[in-house]
Design a protein around this motif. Structure first.
Motif, PDB file in Angstrom:
ATOM      1  N   THR A   1       1.082 -20.190   0.848  1.00 27.35           N
ATOM      2  CA  THR A   1       2.374 -19.552   0.597  1.00 27.35           C
ATOM      3  C   THR A   1       2.313 -18.038   0.433  1.00 27.35           C
ATOM      4  O   THR A   1       3.272 -17.347   0.769  1.00 27.35           O
ATOM      5  N   ALA A   2       1.216 -17.490  -0.088  1.00 27.95           N
ATOM      6  CA  ALA A   2       1.176 -16.038  -0.316  1.00 27.95           C
ATOM      7  C   ALA A   2       1.335 -15.254   0.983  1.00 27.95           C
ATOM      8  O   ALA A   2       2.160 -14.331   1.055  1.00 27.95           O
ATOM      9  N   PRO A   3       0.594 -15.565   2.063  1.00 29.53           N
ATOM     10  CA  PRO A   3       0.799 -14.842   3.317  1.00 29.53           C
ATOM     11  C   PRO A   3       2.154 -15.132   3.959  1.00 29.53           C
ATOM     12  O   PRO A   3       2.782 -14.233   4.533  1.00 29.53           O
TER      13      PRO A   3
ATOM     14  N   THR B   1       9.052  -5.532  -4.407  1.00 31.15           N
ATOM     15  CA  THR B   1       8.263  -5.797  -5.612  1.00 31.15           C
ATOM     16  C   THR B   1       7.143  -6.783  -5.314  1.00 31.15           C
ATOM     17  O   THR B   1       5.997  -6.606  -5.763  1.00 31.15           O
ATOM     18  N   TYR B   2       7.448  -7.836  -4.577  1.00 28.31           N
ATOM     19  CA  TYR B   2       6.403  -8.810  -4.231  1.00 28.31           C
ATOM     20  C   TYR B   2       5.292  -8.140  -3.428  1.00 28.31           C
ATOM     21  O   TYR B   2       4.092  -8.366  -3.696  1.00 28.31           O
ATOM     22  N   LEU B   3       5.653  -7.340  -2.440  1.00 25.86           N
ATOM     23  CA  LEU B   3       4.639  -6.691  -1.614  1.00 25.86           C
ATOM     24  C   LEU B   3       3.785  -5.731  -2.442  1.00 25.86           C
ATOM     25  O   LEU B   3       2.563  -5.643  -2.232  1.00 25.86           O
ATOM     26  N   GLU B   4       4.391  -5.037  -3.392  1.00 20.57           N
ATOM     27  CA  GLU B   4       3.629  -4.142  -4.273  1.00 20.57           C
ATOM     28  C   GLU B   4       2.607  -4.931  -5.097  1.00 20.57           C
ATOM     29  O   GLU B   4       1.444  -4.523  -5.230  1.00 20.57           O
TER      30      GLU B   4
ATOM     31  N   LYS C   1      -0.174  -6.343  -2.905  1.00 19.10           N
ATOM     32  CA  LYS C   1      -1.123  -5.277  -2.550  1.00 19.10           C
ATOM     33  C   LYS C   1      -2.040  -4.961  -3.725  1.00 19.10           C
ATOM     34  O   LYS C   1      -3.235  -4.659  -3.549  1.00 19.10           O
ATOM     35  N   ALA C   2      -1.518  -5.057  -4.944  1.00 20.65           N
ATOM     36  CA  ALA C   2      -2.317  -4.741  -6.132  1.00 20.65           C
ATOM     37  C   ALA C   2      -3.354  -5.812  -6.438  1.00 20.65           C
ATOM     38  O   ALA C   2      -4.469  -5.502  -6.870  1.00 20.65           O
ATOM     39  N   TYR C   3      -2.982  -7.099  -6.214  1.00 24.28           N
ATOM     40  CA  TYR C   3      -3.852  -8.194  -6.663  1.00 24.28           C
ATOM     41  C   TYR C   3      -4.537  -8.959  -5.530  1.00 24.28           C
ATOM     42  O   TYR C   3      -5.496  -9.678  -5.782  1.00 24.28           O
ATOM     43  N   ALA C   4      -4.056  -8.821  -4.298  1.00 22.27           N
ATOM     44  CA  ALA C   4      -4.665  -9.526  -3.159  1.00 22.27           C
ATOM     45  C   ALA C   4      -4.501  -8.653  -1.916  1.00 22.27           C
ATOM     46  O   ALA C   4      -3.807  -9.012  -0.970  1.00 22.27           O
ATOM     47  N   VAL C   5      -5.156  -7.502  -1.952  1.00 21.04           N
ATOM     48  CA  VAL C   5      -4.943  -6.519  -0.891  1.00 21.04           C
ATOM     49  C   VAL C   5      -5.388  -7.033   0.474  1.00 21.04           C
ATOM     50  O   VAL C   5      -4.836  -6.646   1.506  1.00 21.04           O
ATOM     51  N   ASP C   6      -6.380  -7.922   0.506  1.00 21.50           N
ATOM     52  CA  ASP C   6      -6.828  -8.468   1.787  1.00 21.50           C
ATOM     53  C   ASP C   6      -5.733  -9.319   2.432  1.00 21.50           C
ATOM     54  O   ASP C   6      -5.535  -9.265   3.654  1.00 21.50           O
ATOM     55  N   ILE C   7      -4.998 -10.084   1.617  1.00 22.24           N
ATOM     56  CA  ILE C   7      -3.877 -10.857   2.151  1.00 22.24           C
ATOM     57  C   ILE C   7      -2.773  -9.913   2.605  1.00 22.24           C
ATOM     58  O   ILE C   7      -2.197 -10.085   3.686  1.00 22.24           O
ATOM     59  N   TYR C   8      -2.472  -8.918   1.796  1.00 23.89           N
ATOM     60  CA  TYR C   8      -1.431  -7.942   2.154  1.00 23.89           C
ATOM     61  C   TYR C   8      -1.746  -7.269   3.481  1.00 23.89           C
ATOM     62  O   TYR C   8      -0.883  -7.184   4.361  1.00 23.89           O
ATOM     63  N   ASN C   9      -2.968  -6.790   3.642  1.00 19.26           N
ATOM     64  CA  ASN C   9      -3.330  -6.073   4.872  1.00 19.26           C
ATOM     65  C   ASN C   9      -3.267  -6.978   6.092  1.00 19.26           C
ATOM     66  O   ASN C   9      -2.759  -6.575   7.144  1.00 19.26           O
ATOM     67  N   ALA C  10      -3.781  -8.209   5.955  1.00 20.82           N
ATOM     68  CA  ALA C  10      -3.779  -9.120   7.096  1.00 20.82           C
ATOM     69  C   ALA C  10      -2.364  -9.530   7.477  1.00 20.82           C
ATOM     70  O   ALA C  10      -2.011  -9.595   8.667  1.00 20.82           O
TER      71      ALA C  10
ATOM     72  N   SER D   1      -2.303 -19.446  -2.350  1.00 17.88           N
ATOM     73  CA  SER D   1      -0.921 -19.658  -2.781  1.00 17.88           C
ATOM     74  C   SER D   1      -0.423 -18.431  -3.517  1.00 17.88           C
ATOM     75  O   SER D   1      -1.208 -17.616  -4.034  1.00 17.88           O
ATOM     76  N   ILE D   2       0.884 -18.298  -3.605  1.00 18.45           N
ATOM     77  CA  ILE D   2       1.483 -17.202  -4.366  1.00 18.45           C
ATOM     78  C   ILE D   2       1.115 -17.318  -5.848  1.00 18.45           C
ATOM     79  O   ILE D   2       0.955 -16.308  -6.538  1.00 18.45           O
ATOM     80  N   ASP D   3       0.939 -18.543  -6.338  1.00 11.83           N
ATOM     81  CA  ASP D   3       0.571 -18.727  -7.744  1.00 11.83           C
ATOM     82  C   ASP D   3      -0.763 -18.064  -8.047  1.00 11.83           C
ATOM     83  O   ASP D   3      -0.885 -17.273  -8.984  1.00 11.83           O
ATOM     84  N   TYR D   4      -1.792 -18.401  -7.264  1.00  9.43           N
ATOM     85  CA  TYR D   4      -3.127 -17.854  -7.505  1.00  9.43           C
ATOM     86  C   TYR D   4      -3.207 -16.371  -7.144  1.00  9.43           C
ATOM     87  O   TYR D   4      -3.828 -15.577  -7.857  1.00  9.43           O
ATOM     88  N   ALA D   5      -2.592 -15.993  -6.016  1.00  7.13           N
ATOM     89  CA  ALA D   5      -2.745 -14.623  -5.527  1.00  7.13           C
ATOM     90  C   ALA D   5      -1.990 -13.612  -6.377  1.00  7.13           C
ATOM     91  O   ALA D   5      -2.472 -12.491  -6.580  1.00  7.13           O
ATOM     92  N   VAL D   6      -0.807 -14.001  -6.880  1.00  5.95           N
ATOM     93  CA  VAL D   6       0.053 -13.023  -7.554  1.00  5.95           C
ATOM     94  C   VAL D   6       0.526 -13.486  -8.929  1.00  5.95           C
ATOM     95  O   VAL D   6       0.328 -12.793  -9.941  1.00  5.95           O
ATOM     96  N   MET D   7       1.182 -14.630  -9.011  1.00  7.69           N
ATOM     97  CA  MET D   7       1.925 -14.994 -10.223  1.00  7.69           C
ATOM     98  C   MET D   7       1.029 -15.151 -11.447  1.00  7.69           C
ATOM     99  O   MET D   7       1.451 -14.846 -12.573  1.00  7.69           O
ATOM    100  N   GLU D   8      -0.202 -15.627 -11.277  1.00  7.15           N
ATOM    101  CA  GLU D   8      -1.097 -15.788 -12.422  1.00  7.15           C
ATOM    102  C   GLU D   8      -1.698 -14.462 -12.883  1.00  7.15           C
ATOM    103  O   GLU D   8      -2.308 -14.395 -13.949  1.00  7.15           O
TER     104      GLU D   8
END
Length: 472
Positions: free
Chosen positions: A89-91, A204-207, A210-219, A248-255
């Motif tokens: 879900t994160a990507p 806000t989500y993209l920010e 990028k802060a917590y999973a920059v590799d996912i953001y860049n890809a 997932s969005i949970d692991y990549a960002v929300m937690e």
């Protein structure tokens, strides 16, 4: 304007044999006999005036079925974004957020899985309005379902201090508990089921990504920037998206974020994640049995019995799930339905077609259904939608006989073009270029008999196709 993001990329393997990899549960009429879960997800937002047209993210293999189902309910998407592979879900949310940012830099996303059921619509709307208030304050909102029983099949979210508008800061996310732990969560009162629904500004989500999973953001950004329009779809760059980490969005960002908010929601929610969950959504008789289709029971208790094609009879059993389709039958104890996924994995490891598709296969022009097959021949029932056309094609290893049983077919065979009406037939020799079209106003139905040394669907050479396909 709130932009819904409908995540329609799953395969729903725990609902096999109804759900197949190429025709997953979100495209099936599982709860309502007249609409699919995807259609229900889109339609329940129609009465909410603050919500715009959705961005749908789906697997490229499902693209025509998704588009057709949206057409059927007259709810076109803002965009249908095609994933070449699943990356969780994160990507998926990231590429939807990038698309939404093209529409408005202040876009607020309402992220909804395509395969959930919600029964209390007004309460759902109220939760969305609360979520919008927090999203406008640059918070990342998740909706926590108020539990009505100790459930071991869901993850939980623990809420802490109140933030207004029914929101609470998030203490922690917890994995699926055992029965005793789940009972403690429900009794404690500050734990909620993790629904997988979210609300936030795209920016806000993209920010935070990028802060917590920059590799996912860049890809994801690279895949989106390299995307190409394909008919009514947006096809992500395959190499970039395939290289994207899966999370997932949970692991990549929300937690990890400090901006997380949970809004408790009592909305009659189900993720329709197993046969037991689906059984709870259907009415039962005095003995606790849910029956769908042609079912006859005697001395049977607390069972879910679903017949798609044939008579299903049960005698002297209890606590079972029995699901019949035209090519597979599932029999499982209700306490073991989470393990149906393991059956699907076994079928996949054996390279059996039953994990992948039904006998009836949907195509953008209509559908075909296997009727009979043996060595060197197979018989199909083909339905072509009014005005639709198959590709101009040729087969190396088979000839075909077509018999029209309803409607009128326009046939191209070599350098000839002609019409065949009901009860008429034609022959397509091996190696001959040919095309089938429906010029009429009603569906065209015909019986196709294939004969030859090899009858696989990959024996198709396409010369011209209005749907942009090369082999399928």
């Amino acid at each position: 304007m709130i932009i819904p993001v409908i995540l329609s990329g799953g395969t729903g393997s725990r609902l096999w044999p109804l759900s197949r990899e190429l025709y997953p549960k979100q495209l099936l009429n599982l709860v309502n006999p007249n609409t699919s879960l995807l259609q229900e997800t889109v339609e329940r937002l129609v009465g909410f005036k603050e919500v715009g047209a959705p961005i749908v993210v789906c697997n490229e293999e499902h693209r025509f079925m998704v588009a057709e189902q949206l057409r059927q309910i007259a709810q076109p998407a803002e965009s249908i974004v095609l994933e070449p592979v699943g990356r969780n879900t994160a990507p998926a949310i990231a590429v939807a957020a990038l698309k939404a940012m093209q529409l408005s830099s202040e876009a607020v996303l309402l992220v909804l899985p395509a395969d959930h059921a919600i029964q209390k619509i007004e309460a759902f709307y109220k939760a969305i309005l609360y979520g919008q208030q927090h999203a406008q304050q640059d918070r990342l909102v998740t909706f926590g379902i108020v539990p009505d029983h100790p459930e071991t099949g869901y993850g939980y979210i623990k809420a802490s201090e109140s933030l207004g508008f029914s929101g609470h800061s998030i203490d922690c996310f917890v994995e699926k508990p055992d029965q005793a732990t789940a009972a403690g969560y429900v009794a404690e009162g500050s734990y909620f089921w993790n629904s997988g629904m979210f609300m936030f500004k795209a920016a806000t989500y993209l920010e935070e990504l990028k802060a917590y999973a920059v590799d996912i953001y860049n890809a994801a950004k690279q895949a989106f920037e390299g995307a190409e329009a394909d008919l009514d779809f947006l096809r992500l760059d395959k190499a970039s998206f395939t290289a994207c980490p899966e999370d997932s969005i949970d692991y990549a960002v929300m937690e990890k974020t400090s901006k997380g908010v949970v809004i408790p929601a009592d909305i009659g929610w189900s993720d329709v994640g197993s046969w037991r969950a689906l059984a709870e959504l259907h009415a039962s008789d005095a003995h606790g049995n849910s029956q769908l289709g042609d079912v006859v029971l005697r001395d049977t208790q607390n069972c879910y019995l679903r017949s798609e094609k044939r008579l299903l009879a049960a005698v002297g059993v209890k606590d079972l799930v029995v699901v019949e389709t035209d090519d597979a039958v599932l029999v499982a104890h209700k306490d073991k339905v989470q393990d149906v996924k393991k059956i699907v994995e076994e079928l996949k490891s054996q390279h059996r077609s039953e994990y992948l598709l039904h006998k009836k296969v949907y195509r953008p022009w209509g559908s075909y259904e296997g009727i009979d097959e043996a060595e060197r021949f197979q018989v199909k029932r083909i339905t072509v939608k009014p005005g639709a056309s198959l590709s101009l094609q040729m087969h190396h290893h088979r000839a075909e006989h077509w018999v029209v049983v309803k409607g009128t077919a326009q046939v191209t065979c070599g350098d000839k073009e002609y019409l065949i009406a009901e009860n008429e037939s034609t022959y397509i020799p091996l190696g001959e270029q040919h095309r089938l079209e429906n010029p009429g106003k009603i569906p065209l139905e015909l019986i196709e008999v294939q004969s030859g040394s090899y009858l696989g669907e990959d024996d198709i050479v396409r010369f011209d196709d209005v749907y942009g396909r090369t082999r399928k």
